[in-house]
Design a protein around this motif. Structure first.
Motif, PDB file in Angstrom:
ATOM      1  N   MET A 111       2.744  16.985   5.009  1.00  0.00           N
ATOM      2  CA  MET A 111       3.097  15.578   5.028  1.00  0.00           C
ATOM      3  C   MET A 111       3.642  15.243   6.408  1.00  0.00           C
ATOM      4  N   ILE A 112       3.317  14.035   6.857  1.00  0.00           N
ATOM      5  CA  ILE A 112       3.859  13.520   8.111  1.00  0.00           C
ATOM      6  C   ILE A 112       4.540  12.189   7.802  1.00  0.00           C
ATOM      7  N   THR A 113       5.738  12.021   8.332  1.00  0.00           N
ATOM      8  CA  THR A 113       6.496  10.796   8.096  1.00  0.00           C
ATOM      9  C   THR A 113       6.685  10.071   9.419  1.00  0.00           C
ATOM     10  N   CYS A 114       6.387   8.804   9.380  1.00  0.00           N
ATOM     11  CA  CYS A 114       6.580   7.944  10.543  1.00  0.00           C
ATOM     12  C   CYS A 114       7.913   7.224  10.366  1.00  0.00           C
ATOM     13  N   VAL A 115       8.765   7.334  11.373  1.00  0.00           N
ATOM     14  CA  VAL A 115      10.045   6.642  11.399  1.00  0.00           C
ATOM     15  C   VAL A 115       9.961   5.621  12.514  1.00  0.00           C
ATOM     16  N   ILE A 116      10.142   4.358  12.159  1.00  0.00           N
ATOM     17  CA  ILE A 116      10.097   3.303  13.169  1.00  0.00           C
ATOM     18  C   ILE A 116      11.494   2.714  13.296  1.00  0.00           C
ATOM     19  N   ASP A 117      12.012   2.785  14.503  1.00  0.00           N
ATOM     20  CA  ASP A 117      13.332   2.255  14.839  1.00  0.00           C
ATOM     21  C   ASP A 117      13.114   0.906  15.515  1.00  0.00           C
ATOM     22  N   TYR A 118      13.537  -0.170  14.847  1.00  0.00           N
ATOM     23  CA  TYR A 118      13.330  -1.524  15.343  1.00  0.00           C
ATOM     24  C   TYR A 118      14.605  -2.089  15.954  1.00  0.00           C
ATOM     25  N   THR A 119      14.442  -2.846  17.008  1.00  0.00           N
ATOM     26  CA  THR A 119      15.461  -3.777  17.465  1.00  0.00           C
ATOM     27  C   THR A 119      14.918  -5.140  17.094  1.00  0.00           C
ATOM     28  N   ARG A 155       7.552  -6.726   4.142  1.00  0.00           N
ATOM     29  CA  ARG A 155       6.910  -6.735   2.811  1.00  0.00           C
ATOM     30  C   ARG A 155       5.402  -6.534   2.928  1.00  0.00           C
ATOM     31  N   ARG A 156       4.813  -7.187   3.898  1.00  0.00           N
ATOM     32  CA  ARG A 156       3.358  -7.044   4.077  1.00  0.00           C
ATOM     33  C   ARG A 156       2.985  -5.607   4.427  1.00  0.00           C
ATOM     34  N   TRP A 157       3.772  -4.971   5.317  1.00  0.00           N
ATOM     35  CA  TRP A 157       3.449  -3.602   5.722  1.00  0.00           C
ATOM     36  C   TRP A 157       3.721  -2.595   4.621  1.00  0.00           C
ATOM     37  N   ILE A 158       4.708  -2.824   3.793  1.00  0.00           N
ATOM     38  CA  ILE A 158       4.937  -1.928   2.647  1.00  0.00           C
ATOM     39  C   ILE A 158       3.683  -1.900   1.786  1.00  0.00           C
ATOM     40  N   ASP A 159       3.152  -3.068   1.480  1.00  0.00           N
ATOM     41  CA  ASP A 159       1.954  -3.165   0.654  1.00  0.00           C
ATOM     42  C   ASP A 159       0.745  -2.503   1.338  1.00  0.00           C
ATOM     43  N   LEU A 160       0.559  -2.763   2.619  1.00  0.00           N
ATOM     44  CA  LEU A 160      -0.602  -2.214   3.328  1.00  0.00           C
ATOM     45  C   LEU A 160      -0.561  -0.689   3.408  1.00  0.00           C
ATOM     46  N   VAL A 161       0.592  -0.133   3.723  1.00  0.00           N
ATOM     47  CA  VAL A 161       0.707   1.328   3.778  1.00  0.00           C
ATOM     48  C   VAL A 161       0.377   1.930   2.422  1.00  0.00           C
ATOM     49  N   ASN A 162       0.963   1.380   1.370  1.00  0.00           N
ATOM     50  CA  ASN A 162       0.751   1.922   0.028  1.00  0.00           C
ATOM     51  C   ASN A 162      -0.703   1.801  -0.431  1.00  0.00           C
ATOM     52  N   ARG A 163      -1.381   0.725  -0.033  1.00  0.00           N
ATOM     53  CA  ARG A 163      -2.774   0.540  -0.438  1.00  0.00           C
ATOM     54  C   ARG A 163      -3.766   1.354   0.379  1.00  0.00           C
ATOM     55  N   GLY A 178      -3.382   4.674   1.497  1.00  0.00           N
ATOM     56  CA  GLY A 178      -3.213   6.122   1.483  1.00  0.00           C
ATOM     57  C   GLY A 178      -1.842   6.666   1.804  1.00  0.00           C
ATOM     58  N   GLY A 179      -0.911   5.802   2.127  1.00  0.00           N
ATOM     59  CA  GLY A 179       0.429   6.262   2.461  1.00  0.00           C
ATOM     60  C   GLY A 179       1.428   5.987   1.352  1.00  0.00           C
ATOM     61  N   THR A 180       2.624   6.435   1.577  1.00  0.00           N
ATOM     62  CA  THR A 180       3.752   6.135   0.697  1.00  0.00           C
ATOM     63  C   THR A 180       4.835   5.520   1.564  1.00  0.00           C
ATOM     64  N   HIS A 181       5.141   4.261   1.301  1.00  0.00           N
ATOM     65  CA  HIS A 181       6.185   3.597   2.083  1.00  0.00           C
ATOM     66  C   HIS A 181       7.517   3.854   1.406  1.00  0.00           C
ATOM     67  N   ALA A 187      12.134   1.715   9.410  1.00  0.00           N
ATOM     68  CA  ALA A 187      11.085   1.833   8.398  1.00  0.00           C
ATOM     69  C   ALA A 187      10.689   3.297   8.330  1.00  0.00           C
ATOM     70  N   LEU A 188      10.419   3.767   7.110  1.00  0.00           N
ATOM     71  CA  LEU A 188       9.941   5.135   6.924  1.00  0.00           C
ATOM     72  C   LEU A 188       8.759   5.105   5.977  1.00  0.00           C
ATOM     73  N   PHE A 189       7.671   5.758   6.382  1.00  0.00           N
ATOM     74  CA  PHE A 189       6.525   5.907   5.488  1.00  0.00           C
ATOM     75  C   PHE A 189       5.820   7.212   5.808  1.00  0.00           C
ATOM     76  N   SER A 190       5.153   7.745   4.793  1.00  0.00           N
ATOM     77  CA  SER A 190       4.514   9.055   4.933  1.00  0.00           C
ATOM     78  C   SER A 190       3.047   8.984   4.572  1.00  0.00           C
ATOM     79  N   PHE A 191       2.306   9.913   5.169  1.00  0.00           N
ATOM     80  CA  PHE A 191       0.910  10.150   4.826  1.00  0.00           C
ATOM     81  C   PHE A 191       0.766  11.643   4.566  1.00  0.00           C
ATOM     82  N   PRO A 192      -0.206  12.019   3.755  1.00  0.00           N
ATOM     83  CA  PRO A 192      -0.363  13.442   3.420  1.00  0.00           C
ATOM     84  C   PRO A 192      -0.559  14.325   4.654  1.00  0.00           C
TER      85      PRO A 192
END
Length: 108
Positions: free
Chosen positions: A1-9, A23-31, A33-36, A52-57
């Protein structure tokens, strides 16, 4: 698994726009192949930080998802929320691998 961590200002005065963007990106990641794991927004006091944190296999799955950027109309629309509102001042993306309690490599 690889997790992307995005640090926003972010611009705290534009938190509503950032929430719509998130909200839009949560839906897109989940649809795609990822898990937001969610966006983490300022909870108390003035702050311009969000995460933001989301993972892909695996990295290949993430790369397939990334191929949709600039191509898929929903991806373009999600980015337009950010760009049109200027709610994100800057961001930094880091890839990490989680060490979870049930990971067989814990016994090393």
């Amino acid at each position: 698994m690889i997790t992307c961590v995005i640090d926003y200002t972010i611009d705290p005065a534009k938190i509503d726009a950032f929430e719509e963007f998130a909200r839009r990106w949560i839906d897109l990641v989940n649809r795609h192949g990822g898990t937001h794991h969610g966006y983490y927004l300022p909870g108390e006091g003035a702050s311009d930080k969000a995460l933001a944190l989301f993972s892909f296999p695996d990295l290949a799955s993430y790369e397939r998802y990334r191929m949709l950027f600039g191509q898929d109309p929903e991806f373009i629309a999600a980015d337009a929320v950010r760009d049109d509102s200027s709610c994100v001042i800057r961001y930094e993306r880091t890839f990490m691998r989680p060490l979870l309690p049930s990971d067989p490599q814990d016994s090393r």
